[in-house]
Enzyme design. Structure first.
Site, PDB file in Angstrom:
ATOM      1  N   ASP A  78       0.924  -1.124   0.151  1.00 14.75           N
ATOM      2  CA  ASP A  78      -0.108  -0.062  -0.059  1.00 14.75           C
ATOM      3  C   ASP A  78       0.902   1.287  -0.127  1.00 14.75           C
ATOM      4  O   ASP A  78       2.160   1.207   0.452  1.00 14.75           O
ATOM      5  CB  ASP A  78      -0.757   0.084   1.195  1.00 14.75           C
ATOM      6  CG  ASP A  78      -0.249   0.074   2.395  1.00 14.75           C
ATOM      7  OD1 ASP A  78       0.797  -0.794   2.728  1.00 14.75           O
ATOM      8  OD2 ASP A  78      -0.578   0.840   3.456  1.00 14.75           O
ATOM      9  N   GLU A 140       0.092  -1.272   5.738  1.00 17.91           N
ATOM     10  CA  GLU A 140       1.339  -0.990   6.616  1.00 17.91           C
ATOM     11  C   GLU A 140       1.029   0.613   7.113  1.00 17.91           C
ATOM     12  O   GLU A 140       1.422   1.057   8.035  1.00 17.91           O
ATOM     13  CB  GLU A 140       2.579  -1.225   5.801  1.00 17.91           C
ATOM     14  CG  GLU A 140       3.620  -1.209   6.886  1.00 17.91           C
ATOM     15  CD  GLU A 140       4.229   0.385   6.701  1.00 17.91           C
ATOM     16  OE1 GLU A 140       5.032   0.910   7.621  1.00 17.91           O
ATOM     17  OE2 GLU A 140       3.879   1.305   5.968  1.00 17.91           O
TER      18      GLU A 140
END
Length: 387
Positions: A78, A140
């Site tokens: 991400d 994350e």
């Protein structure tokens, strides 16, 4: 995608997928899964509750088929939003210029994933006595929310890993420690009333302000008294309030107020210890004061996400190996968090080392230098050869 894809081609593909944390990363994960499958490598996924996001774990076995032990290469898929940022190029199109690749995630941390994926065919041809694992996570950037599901599955499968390299941007220098990060939402519930009838209300904003000031006082205490670790650019644990909302009108006592705070704790200083001090103030001082005004007043604190601190052992085999391969023996600790602490918490010795500089992450015109990707490629080659 199949074998013999260059790291530059992989990076173009990964950057071209908008995996901002609010979006699904399934397209990216499926692309990696299919590329690995085409080379005879099986992988398994762990998803979020909605099945919209996934972690991927794959093992490139040793020459004798061994899948236990070895080294994991970890990266998150991400990226942070580009909203409100002034980019010179399309952030989701890889743009090479002046010995750099521009695009969201080039530095943090699709450059590392792209380099690892480009080397898979080479890894598969090597004669290794230990396996290499690929561990790619989601979310994350919003508090390391995805990786714990993958790590729980690793435990369930009794998968053993000797060491882990988290490829966050460090300029290909070794990072052996980072702070923990803990994110909370606090909701203060008072009682609304007309502002001319102050005694009949319970002002949620004012009581929230008392708690915010207490949090700041606690932050000042750690600043002034420690504990300290001067290897960090900020040598002590920090606490900040970063967002607040409340009230509905200028002539109405607010019945609700919500704010967010975070703290970043040094290794060896449990996050639970800091949060306990905040909760103690709520329970013993603030809430009784509120309930004198309104018996049903309450304060709800929700832990949104947390990632443990990392403190790698210099005697761990992975630390010694990566230091030898990079010829970097400096003690380097950082204030930003990574997923490394989660792997270490599982008993997997872990260090952080990857291409790019953290100063370029999250900014408009994010970039990674060509040379950094080349250094990463050479490092991963040597790492695999050492196995």
């Amino acid at each position: 995608m199949t074998s013999n894809i260059t790291k530059e081609e992989w990076l173009a593909t990964l950057v071209g997928m908008d995996t901002t944390s609010r979006n699904s990363n399934m397209g990216l994960i499926e692309t990696i899964r299919d590329a690995l499958s085409a080379q005879g490598v099986d992988s398994w996924l762990t998803t979020d509750d909605k099945g919209a996001k996934a972690n991927l774990f794959a093992t490139l076995p040793a020459s004798d088929g061994q899948t236990q032990g070895g080294v994991a290469l970890s990266g998150h898929t991400d990226v942070v939003p580009v909203d409100g940022q002034d980019w010179a190029t399309d952030p989701f199109v890889l743009s090479p210029a002046q010995d750099r690749f521009y695009g969201r995630g080039t530095c943090d941390m699709k450059g590392f994933i792209a380099t690892a994926m480009a080397l898979v065919p080479e890894f598969l041809q090597q004669k290794r006595s230990k396996p290499i694992h690929l561990a790619f996570s989601y979310d994350e950037e919003v508090g390391c929310a995805g990786a714990p599901f993958m790590l729980k599955e690793l435990q369930k499968r009794n998968q053993k890993i000797d060491g882990c390299v988290v490829g966050e941007p460090t300029g290909m220098r070794v990072v052996v420690a980072h702070k923990g990060i803990n994110l909370f939402t606090c909701r203060v519930h008072g009682k609304a009333a007309h502002s001319s009838l102050t005694p009949f209300g319970c002002n949620a904003i004012e009581h929230a302000a008392r708690l915010i000031c207490h949090i700041r006082d606690l932050a000042d205490h750690y600043r002034d008294t420690g504990p300290y670790d001067n290897h960090y650019d900020v040598a002590y644990s920090t606490i900040t309030t970063n967002k607040i909302a409340g009230g509905i009108a200028v002539n109405t006592i607010p019945g609700e107020c919500q704010f967010n705070y975070e703290f970043r704790n040094l290794p060896g200083m449990p996050g639970e210890q800091i949060q306990a001090k905040i909760q103690e103030y709520v329970n013993n001082e603030l809430l009784p004061r509120m309930q004198k005004e309104y018996p049903d007043a309450r304060i709800d604190i929700t832990a949104n996400a947390s990632a443990p601190a990392l403190e790698a052992s210099e005697q761990a085999a992975i630390t010694e190996l990566v230091r030898a391969l990079t010829q970097d023996h400096e003690t380097r600790k950082v204030a930003y968090g990574t997923e490394a602490g989660l792997f270490q918490q599982l008993g997997i010795p872990t260090i952080v080392c990857g291409p790019g500089l953290i100063e370029q992450a999250h900014k408009p015109d994010e970039f990674v230098d060509f040379s950094q990707l080349n250094d990463c490629e050479n490092f991963l080659r040597k790492l695999s050869a050492s196995l």
